[in-house]
Design an enzyme around this catalytic site. Structure first.
Site, short mmCIF file in Angstrom:
data_model
loop_
_atom_site.label_atom_id
_atom_site.label_comp_id
_atom_site.label_asym_id
_atom_site.label_seq_id
_atom_site.Cartn_x
_atom_site.Cartn_y
_atom_site.Cartn_z
N SER A 1 -8.36 -5.52 -10.55
CA SER A 1 -7.04 -4.93 -10.83
C SER A 1 -6.07 -6.01 -11.32
O SER A 1 -5.29 -5.80 -12.25
CB SER A 1 -6.45 -4.33 -9.55
N GLY B 1 -5.51 2.57 -7.29
CA GLY B 1 -6.12 3.69 -6.58
C GLY B 1 -6.59 3.31 -5.19
O GLY B 1 -6.65 2.14 -4.82
N ASP B 2 -6.90 4.31 -4.41
CA ASP B 2 -7.56 4.18 -3.11
C ASP B 2 -8.19 5.56 -2.89
O ASP B 2 -8.40 6.30 -3.86
CB ASP B 2 -6.53 3.81 -2.01
N LYS C 1 0.86 -1.17 0.00
CA LYS C 1 0.00 0.00 0.00
C LYS C 1 0.90 1.22 0.00
O LYS C 1 2.06 1.14 0.41
CB LYS C 1 -0.87 0.01 1.26
#
Ligand code: 2IT
Length: 450
Positions: free
Chosen positions: A382, A165-166, A126
């Site tokens: 993803s 993305g986040d 992350k």
């Protein structure tokens, strides 16, 4: 509690005392692993848990960029490459002022077991930055993304680490980052970033995948109770990408989201967010202002309740916290339990404090499902995007959707099966933790000391 787990938890707390969110997720996961750790004494000799809580690599870097007034700014960038035993690191980037090492490490740790649960060959990572995209012009966002990836590019790649993305990072930001990455490496190495627009190597259905996947998982859990999703009412938090996907898929399957929220308060729309006009309005509203959902109430003549959350409302069947971490604490959890609503399905990463989660799990009338299973559809698509990129082709929407459904069913089934096998009964939370853990553990044991 198992002595080995107890010791690793104590050591982790001592080593990372300033990282509360990270410690929260480690405690939640490790304590639920008791039966599997009891069954495998060889893990302690292999220092397996110690290795799992320690990220393989933490990268922190400076990001300098120029705003539209030619003023220079410095932000901090992060990538925590947590565990690559199962495949290239994979996980999102978050751009938000709240981002710090504790947040990125908690998200990375969660990502490892979520990615393992998908049964796809990906490790967990992350990253992100404390950059605040609110109120920034398109050119400013582009310059920030270019500066960010100019530093990060040397650490990623289609066989190394594939960020996505986040919060605060959507198709536009990924596009700018991929453009800059391609320019630097001089190759169309599509698989280095996922969540790209379809025009630039993205997968159909990626924007919808997290929300759609959450509903597919919910359908399986309802089936288990002899129930159908048709006619069900849902209360959720947030109105971002994930919430929007849930609204859309729920409407398609004859259910409706009747409550949703923003940082400014919540909306109650008894007719549900089911029409195309409403769904499109939410997309526009978010693009203009991701801090206020009140305009929806004005537009569609429904109720807006400022400065509070919708947890505790009684006229729904399912709660789905879909905004951000620690949305539901013990006080909200008590209201949720009192409401009599049966289903509490986490969607955002770690939306429930550990105390609240324990409390909700102890409610006999409730079914609790954990985010690392419920929201795994996003990272799954993803990975399907990486697979399409590797084959230099596009799959149709039907094909991606079919695969997504299969993956979500498999995540649900394996969580149920493993919890039963360890004598825990119908426990979707422990089942997901153990199923994910087992995959990573097997790979790490097979790969020897590292
Ligand atoms: O939390 C998540 O799973 C994500 N932010 C998506 C990760 C991904 O690689 O699509």
């Amino acid at each position: 509690m198992n002595k080995y787990i107890e010791r690793v938890l104590a050591e982790t707390k001592a080593k990372n005392a300033n990282e509360p969110e990270f410690l929260q997720t480690v405690e939640e996961v490790l304590t639920s692993l008791e039966p599997v750790i009891n069954a495998h004494p060889e893990y302690e000799k292999a220092a397996l848990l110690e290795r799992m809580v320690e990220p393989e690599r933490v990268i922190e870097f400076r990001v300098t960029w120029e705003d539209d007034n030619h003023e220079w700014h410095v932000n901090r960038g992060y990538r925590v490459q947590y565990n690559s035993a199962l495949g290239p690191y994979k996980g999102g980037l978050r751009f938000d002022p709240s981002v710090n090492l504790s947040i990125v490490k908690f998200l990375g740790f969660e990502q490892v077991y979520k990615d393992a649960l998908t049964c796809l060959p990906i490790g967990g990572a992350k990253g992100g930055s404390d950059f605040d995209p609110h109120g920034r012009s398109d050119s400013e966002v582009m310059r920030f993304c270019q500066a960010f990836i100019t530093e990060l590019y040397r650490h990623i790649g289609q066989d190394i680490d594939c960020p996505a993305g986040d919060l605060g990072v959507g198709g536009r930001e990924i596009g700018y980052m991929y453009g800059q990455y391609r320019r630097i490496v001089g190759a169309a190495e599509f698989g280095a970033l996922s969540g790209k627009a379809v025009a630039t190597g993205g997968s159909l259905l990626r924007p919808e995948a997290t929300g759609f996947g959450a509903v597919y998982y919910l359908v399986e859990a309802l089936k288990h109770d002899g129930e159908s999703i048709e006619g069900k009412h849902i209360a959720l938090s947030g109105y971002g990408n994930v919430s929007w996907g849930i609204m859309k898929k729920a409407a398609e399957l004859g259910a409706k989201v009747t409550y949703f929220s923003g940082p400014d308060g919540y909306i109650h729309d008894p007719d549900g967010v089911i029409t195309e006009e409403k769904l499109n309005f939410i997309l526009e509203m978010r693009q203009k202002d991701s801090m206020h959902c009140a305009p929806y109430a004005e537009k569609f003549g429904c109720e807006f309740i400022p400065n509070t959350k919708c947890w505790g409302v009684k006229d729904v069947d399912i709660y789905m916290p879909s905004a951000t971490q620690n949305d539901v604490d013990i006080e909200w959890a008590k209201k949720i339990a009192e409401s009599g609503v049966k289903y509490y399905f986490e969607v955002a990463n770690m939306p429930t404090t550990n105390e609240a989660l324990e409390f909700l799990k102890a409610q006999k009338h409730m079914v609790i499902a954990p985010s690392k299973a419920v929201n795994a559809g996003g990272v799954s698509v993803s990975e399907l995007e990486m697979a399409q990129n590797a084959e230099r082709l596009y799959w149709s929407e039907e094909e991606v959707d079919k695969k997504l459904k299969g993956i979500m069913k498999n995540i649900y089934d394996s969580s149920v099966e493993v919890a039963e096998r360890y004598g825990l009964g119908y426990d979707l939370v422990a089942g997901a933790n153990i199923a994910g853990f087992q995959k990573v553990a097997d790979a790490m044991m097979a790969q020897g000391i590292w």
